[in-house]
Design a protein around this motif. Structure first.
Motif, PDB file in Angstrom:
ATOM      1  N   SER A  45      -3.009   6.585  -2.967  1.00 37.71           N
ATOM      2  CA  SER A  45      -3.038   6.934  -1.562  1.00 37.71           C
ATOM      3  C   SER A  45      -2.931   5.724  -0.645  1.00 37.71           C
ATOM      4  O   SER A  45      -2.453   5.818   0.474  1.00 37.71           O
ATOM      5  CB  SER A  45      -4.312   7.713  -1.237  1.00 37.71           C
ATOM      6  OG  SER A  45      -5.440   6.899  -1.524  1.00 37.71           O
ATOM      7  N   ASN A  46      -3.371   4.548  -1.099  1.00 31.45           N
ATOM      8  CA  ASN A  46      -3.335   3.370  -0.247  1.00 31.45           C
ATOM      9  C   ASN A  46      -2.157   2.446  -0.588  1.00 31.45           C
ATOM     10  O   ASN A  46      -2.204   1.264  -0.317  1.00 31.45           O
ATOM     11  CB  ASN A  46      -4.653   2.595  -0.355  1.00 31.45           C
ATOM     12  CG  ASN A  46      -4.937   2.160  -1.783  1.00 31.45           C
ATOM     13  OD1 ASN A  46      -4.208   2.502  -2.694  1.00 31.45           O
ATOM     14  ND2 ASN A  46      -6.004   1.411  -1.972  1.00 31.45           N
ATOM     15  N   GLU A  47      -1.125   3.009  -1.180  1.00 32.06           N
ATOM     16  CA  GLU A  47       0.042   2.222  -1.577  1.00 32.06           C
ATOM     17  C   GLU A  47       0.872   1.859  -0.345  1.00 32.06           C
ATOM     18  O   GLU A  47       1.135   2.688   0.524  1.00 32.06           O
ATOM     19  CB  GLU A  47       0.892   3.050  -2.549  1.00 32.06           C
ATOM     20  CG  GLU A  47       1.943   2.259  -3.256  1.00 32.06           C
ATOM     21  CD  GLU A  47       2.594   3.077  -4.364  1.00 32.06           C
ATOM     22  OE1 GLU A  47       3.683   2.669  -4.775  1.00 32.06           O
ATOM     23  OE2 GLU A  47       2.038   4.087  -4.779  1.00 32.06           O
ATOM     24  N   LYS A  48       1.290   0.606  -0.271  1.00 30.64           N
ATOM     25  CA  LYS A  48       2.087   0.131   0.854  1.00 30.64           C
ATOM     26  C   LYS A  48       3.530   0.600   0.683  1.00 30.64           C
ATOM     27  O   LYS A  48       4.087   0.506  -0.401  1.00 30.64           O
ATOM     28  CB  LYS A  48       2.020  -1.389   0.933  1.00 30.64           C
ATOM     29  CG  LYS A  48       2.672  -1.965   2.160  1.00 30.64           C
ATOM     30  CD  LYS A  48       2.479  -3.458   2.237  1.00 30.64           C
ATOM     31  CE  LYS A  48       3.169  -4.001   3.463  1.00 30.64           C
ATOM     32  NZ  LYS A  48       3.106  -5.449   3.503  1.00 30.64           N
TER      33      LYS A  48
END
Length: 87
Positions: A7-10
């Protein structure tokens, strides 16, 4: 095949012409050579190129001389030159 969703992938936005795609940073770093080969560049790196037009060169127009050609006189001079060469 198991796909993990982070979910916090750039995310990276790539652009080629008017086509824009969004890929993960990890995917982009892994396949950077292929994206470059296919013409995709990161959006923040895209710089519009401006063309600077060179001034056109002016055509040089040669003026024609108003000299009348006397064919009879030229023919006589040519015959005289040929006779001198034969001697």
């Amino acid at each position: 095949m198991v796909k993990l969703v982070l979910s916090n992938e750039k995310m990276v936005t790539l652009q080629r012409g008017n086509k824009t795609i969004t890929r993960s940073q990890l995917d982009y770093e892994t396949n950077k050579v292929m994206y470059d080969f296919r013409g995709f560049k990161p959006v923040q790196d895209v710089v519009k190129e401006t063309k600077v037009e060179q001034p056109k060169k002016k055509k040089v127009v040669r003026k024609k001389k108003n000299v009348q050609v006397d064919l009879e006189k030229d023919k006589k001079e040519l015959e005289v030159a040929v006779q001198k060469d034969m001697e």
